[in-house]
Design a protein around this motif. Structure first.
Motif, PDB file in Angstrom:
ATOM      1  N   PHE A  32     121.081 -46.335   9.088  1.00 50.10           N
ATOM      2  CA  PHE A  32     121.112 -46.959  10.413  1.00 50.10           C
ATOM      3  C   PHE A  32     120.241 -46.169  11.404  1.00 50.10           C
ATOM      4  CE2 PHE A  32     122.665 -47.196  14.729  1.00 50.10           C
ATOM      5  CZ  PHE A  32     122.699 -48.567  14.949  1.00 50.10           C
ATOM      6  N   ILE A  33     120.435 -44.878  11.406  1.00 49.50           N
ATOM      7  CA  ILE A  33     119.632 -44.040  12.305  1.00 49.50           C
ATOM      8  C   ILE A  33     118.139 -44.211  11.998  1.00 49.50           C
ATOM      9  CG2 ILE A  33     119.004 -41.654  12.869  1.00 49.50           C
ATOM     10  CD1 ILE A  33     121.912 -40.881  12.588  1.00 49.50           C
ATOM     11  N   THR A  34     117.822 -44.189  10.715  1.00 53.07           N
ATOM     12  CA  THR A  34     116.431 -44.365  10.308  1.00 53.07           C
ATOM     13  C   THR A  34     115.874 -45.696  10.826  1.00 53.07           C
ATOM     14  OG1 THR A  34     116.836 -43.096   8.296  1.00 53.07           O
ATOM     15  CG2 THR A  34     114.896 -44.524   8.323  1.00 53.07           C
ATOM     16  N   GLY A  35     116.649 -46.729  10.595  1.00 55.85           N
ATOM     17  CA  GLY A  35     116.201 -48.048  11.044  1.00 55.85           C
ATOM     18  C   GLY A  35     116.028 -48.097  12.546  1.00 55.85           C
ATOM     19  N   PHE A  36     116.957 -47.476  13.258  1.00 58.64           N
ATOM     20  CA  PHE A  36     116.865 -47.475  14.711  1.00 58.64           C
ATOM     21  C   PHE A  36     115.588 -46.779  15.170  1.00 58.64           C
ATOM     22  CE2 PHE A  36     117.526 -45.988  18.952  1.00 58.64           C
ATOM     23  CZ  PHE A  36     118.186 -47.037  19.574  1.00 58.64           C
ATOM     24  N   ILE A  37     115.325 -45.632  14.573  1.00 51.67           N
ATOM     25  CA  ILE A  37     114.132 -44.876  14.962  1.00 51.67           C
ATOM     26  C   ILE A  37     112.862 -45.652  14.621  1.00 51.67           C
ATOM     27  CG2 ILE A  37     112.782 -42.799  14.424  1.00 51.67           C
ATOM     28  CD1 ILE A  37     115.449 -41.295  14.152  1.00 51.67           C
ATOM     29  N   LEU A  38     112.846 -46.241  13.445  1.00 57.51           N
ATOM     30  CA  LEU A  38     111.668 -47.031  13.062  1.00 57.51           C
ATOM     31  C   LEU A  38     111.425 -48.163  14.050  1.00 57.51           C
ATOM     32  CD1 LEU A  38     112.055 -47.214   9.170  1.00 57.51           C
ATOM     33  CD2 LEU A  38     110.286 -46.006  10.477  1.00 57.51           C
ATOM     34  N   ASP A  39     112.496 -48.822  14.472  1.00 58.28           N
ATOM     35  CA  ASP A  39     112.330 -49.916  15.429  1.00 58.28           C
ATOM     36  C   ASP A  39     111.808 -49.404  16.774  1.00 58.28           C
ATOM     37  OD1 ASP A  39     113.131 -51.692  13.527  1.00 58.28           O
ATOM     38  OD2 ASP A  39     115.223 -51.764  14.182  1.00 58.28           O
TER      39      ASP A  39
END
Lengths: 199, 199, 199, 199
Positions: D92-99
Motif C-alpha cells: 500500500f505504501i509503495t502504491g501510494f508513493i508511486l501514485d
DNA sequence: AATGAATGAGGGTTCATTCAT
DNA sequence: GATGAATGAACCCTCATTCAT
C-alpha cells in the motif's frame, strides 16, 4: 588600553577597535572585512558606522593610537634615566622604541611601512585631537636641548625614517640581519648624522 | 619600457602591462580591478589570465621592471663619468636615482614603500631570469672597490632604506622639505655612514 | 581497449577518450573541463571539437563503451561455462557484472546512477552504430531460451534496474552492506522475480 | 509545501526555495544558476547567501522536504486503511508513493536518481532536525511488525532501490512500459522479495 | 587535420552600506 | 543609540567555443 578608549560610554567603540586590531594583525588588513570586525566584536553591522567612517578610518585610529602609546612610554622611560648627553638621550629613545617593536611585532605588521613621517603628519591632521600629538613634543624637546642643529626638522625626519625603514625587514624577517646585530650600526649612523649636522 | 616588452608576439601582454601601470598610479593598486585593466587595454577579460596569474603578479612584474630599469640607467651614467673616489661614485648613483624618481614620480607611487630591501630580494627571486639581477651587480661593485667596510651588506641595506624612505615623502609631498633642500643632508649622511664603517 | 578505439587513424580521438575517462573518475565530471582534457591528452583545444560535440558527448561515448565492454566480457565468460539452467545463466551474468564493477569502481563513478535502462536506450540511440548494441543481444538471448516469461522486456528491465541500483551504494560506500553480504539477497530476489513471471 | 515554509519570517527563504524548485525541474539543476534563482524569486543576489550555503545546499533542502512530505502523506493514508497483513501494508505504501510520483513528476526530475538510500542517509544527517526523520519511522515500523525477516535493513534497502529505480524511467518516459502496466510486476516482485526473506 | 590565442558571457561569491524597526 | 536583514554592484576567475593560421 588608555584613557579615552575604555570608558563605559564607548564600550562598543572599544570593542570594535580591539577586535579590528586583532583581525588586522591576524588576517591582514585587506583580508579583514567589516563583517568580520563586527561579528568578532559582538555588535551589529550598522553600529560600526556610528563610530567609524570606513575601514581606513578605523585603521588610521589604530595606527595613531599605537604610535602615540610607544612614544609616550619612551618618554616616561627616558625620564627615569640620568642621561644628560643629548645624543645619548636620542639613542636611548631609539633603542626603547626598537625594543617595543621587537617585542610586539604586531604593530609593525599593522602599520606596514607607514610608521614614519607620513603617519605623523597625515594621521594627526585628520584626527579630532582626542589623542595627544606626541610627535610635536618630541620635536620640541629636540629644539629645547642646548646643542643646536642645522635643520632640526630634517634631522628628526631622517632619523625616524632611517630607523623605521631599516628595522621593518630586520624585525619581521631577520633580513639582512637580526635587530641585535643591526643595532650597533644604527646607533653609529645616528651619532654620525647628528654630529654632521651640529652647528 | 621597450626592448623586452613591445615585440609583436606580446602585444596583448604589453598592452596589459602598460595600462595596468597607468591605472595603478592613477587610482592606486587596491582600487584598480582587473576589469579596469582589461577594459583600458582593450582586451577580453580572459586574456588577462593568459599572461598573469593575478593582480599581484602583474604588479610584481611592473615593479621589477621599473627597478631594474633605473639601476641599469644609473650604471650606464656612472660609466660615463670619471669619478674615482668610491664614496663619490655611490653618491653619484644615489643622486642619479633620486633624479629619476623625481622626474617620474609614478614609480614611487607604484612601489609605494616597497622600493626597498624586500623588493630586491623577493621580486628578483620570483623572476624567470629574463631580467638582469642588477642589485647583485651593485653589491659586487661595492665589494670590488679598494676600500673595505665592516659589513657590506648591512651598509648597502642601510643606504638603500635610508634613501628610499626619506625621498618618498619629500618627492611626493614636498614634506618636510623639497628634494633639492634635502639632498645635501642625504649626501652628508651617506658619507658619514660610509666613513663610520670604514675598516 | 577495443577495435574501433585504438587504430592509428584515431590517435587523437583515443587520447581524448582515455584522458577524459581518467579525469572524470579522478576529479568528477562536473569539475573536469575540456581544457583539462586536452591538456592531459596533449592536443590542442580546437582538436577536441573535431571529434566531439561537447562534454556530454564524450561522456556518453565513454559510458556506452564501458557498458558494452562489460556485457561483452560477461558473454564470453558465460560461453566458457556448462550452465544450462536458464535462471542460473542469468545469475552467472549478474555475478560476473557485479564482480567487474567491484573490481573497477571507476565505471560506477563515471556512470553515477546512469548504468541502467536509460543508458541503453538513450545512449544507443544517439550513437552512430560504431559500437555493437550488446543489450539487444542480451534480450534476444533471453527470448531464445526455452523457458518463456510473461513479459521479457519488463523482466529484463527490472533485473537490470534492481541490480545496478542496489550495487551502486553497496560497492562505492559499503552501505547498507558490502557486496559480499548483499549478493545472496540479490540472487534470491532475482530467482524469485523470474519464478514469479514464469509462464 | 506549507507549515514550515511560508511563515512571515521566512518570506525570502520561501521565495528562494519555491523558485529554485521550479527552475531545477524546468531547466535542470546543472543549468540553473544562482543568478537565475534570485532573479525569479525577486530578491537580491546576496540574499541567497543569507539562507543557503550554495546550490547543493538548497537542492538538499528541497529533496529532503519533498521526500519527507511524501512519506508523511503515505503514513497518514495508511492509518486510514484497515489493512492488517504486513506485506499488503508495504504494498500500500509503495502504491501510494508511486501514485504521488506519477502525479507530480517534478519530484522525480529534481531528485534524478537520488531518491534512494544515499538520499535518506545523507540528507537526513545533514539536517538540523527541523524535519522528522521519517525514514527511521519506516524502518522501525517494519521491525515492529509481527513477521520477522532475515535482514530488515537490506530488505528495506532493496525494496526502495527497486521501486525508485524502476519507476524513474517508467514515469518520466513511459519506458519500457507505463506505470500502470508495470505496477503488477512491481508488486509481485515485492511480495516475492519479502516472502523469500521471511524467517 | 590541427592549432592555441583570444574571447566574453557568465559563474559563484563578497561585502560596504542602508534603513525600517 | 542599536540593530541586522536586505541590498546589488563589483569582485575574481573559469571555460566552452571560435577562427585565423
Amino acid at each position: 588600553m588608555s584613557s579615552k578608549w575604555d570608558n563605559n560610554k564607548n564600550q562598543k567603540r572599544t570593542a570594535l577597535l580591539e577586535n579590528a586590531f586583532d583581525l588586522f594583525i591576524t588576517k591582514g588588513i585587506n583580508k579583514t572585512s567589516i563583517s568580520d570586525i563586527v561579528e568578532k566584536a559582538g555588535v551589529a553591522k550598522g553600529t560600526f558606522y556610528l563610530y567609524f567612517k570606513d575601514k581606513d578610518d578605523i585603521r588610521n585610529r589604530l595606527i595613531l593610537h599605537k604610535i602615540n602609546h610607544i612614544f609616550s612610554e619612551a618618554e616616561k622611560a627616558l625620564a627615569k634615566t640620568t642621561l644628560t648627553d643629548f645624543t645619548e638621550r636620542i639613542i636611548f629613545i631609539t633603542g626603547f622604541i626598537l625594543d617595543c617593536l621587537q617585542e610586539d611585532t604586531s604593530i609593525l605588521a599593522l602599520t606596514a611601512k607607514n610608521l614614519n613621517w607620513g603617519s605623523f603628519k597625515r594621521v594627526v591632521k585628520s584626527d579630532k585631537n582626542d589623542e595627544l600629538n606626541l610627535y610635536d613634543l618630541y620635536v620640541s624637546q629636540f629644539e629645547n636641548g642646548r646643542q643646536k642643529y642645522k635643520n632640526t626638522e630634517i634631522l628628526v625626519y631622517m632619523i625616524i625614517e632611517f630607523i623605521t625603514s631599516t628595522c621593518y625587514s630586520s624585525i619581521l624577517y631577520g633580513e639582512p640581519a637580526s635587530l641585535t646585530e643591526l643595532k650597533p650600526y644604527l646607533y653609529d649612523t645616528i651619532r654620525a648624522m647628528m654630529k654632521t649636522q651640529e652647528l
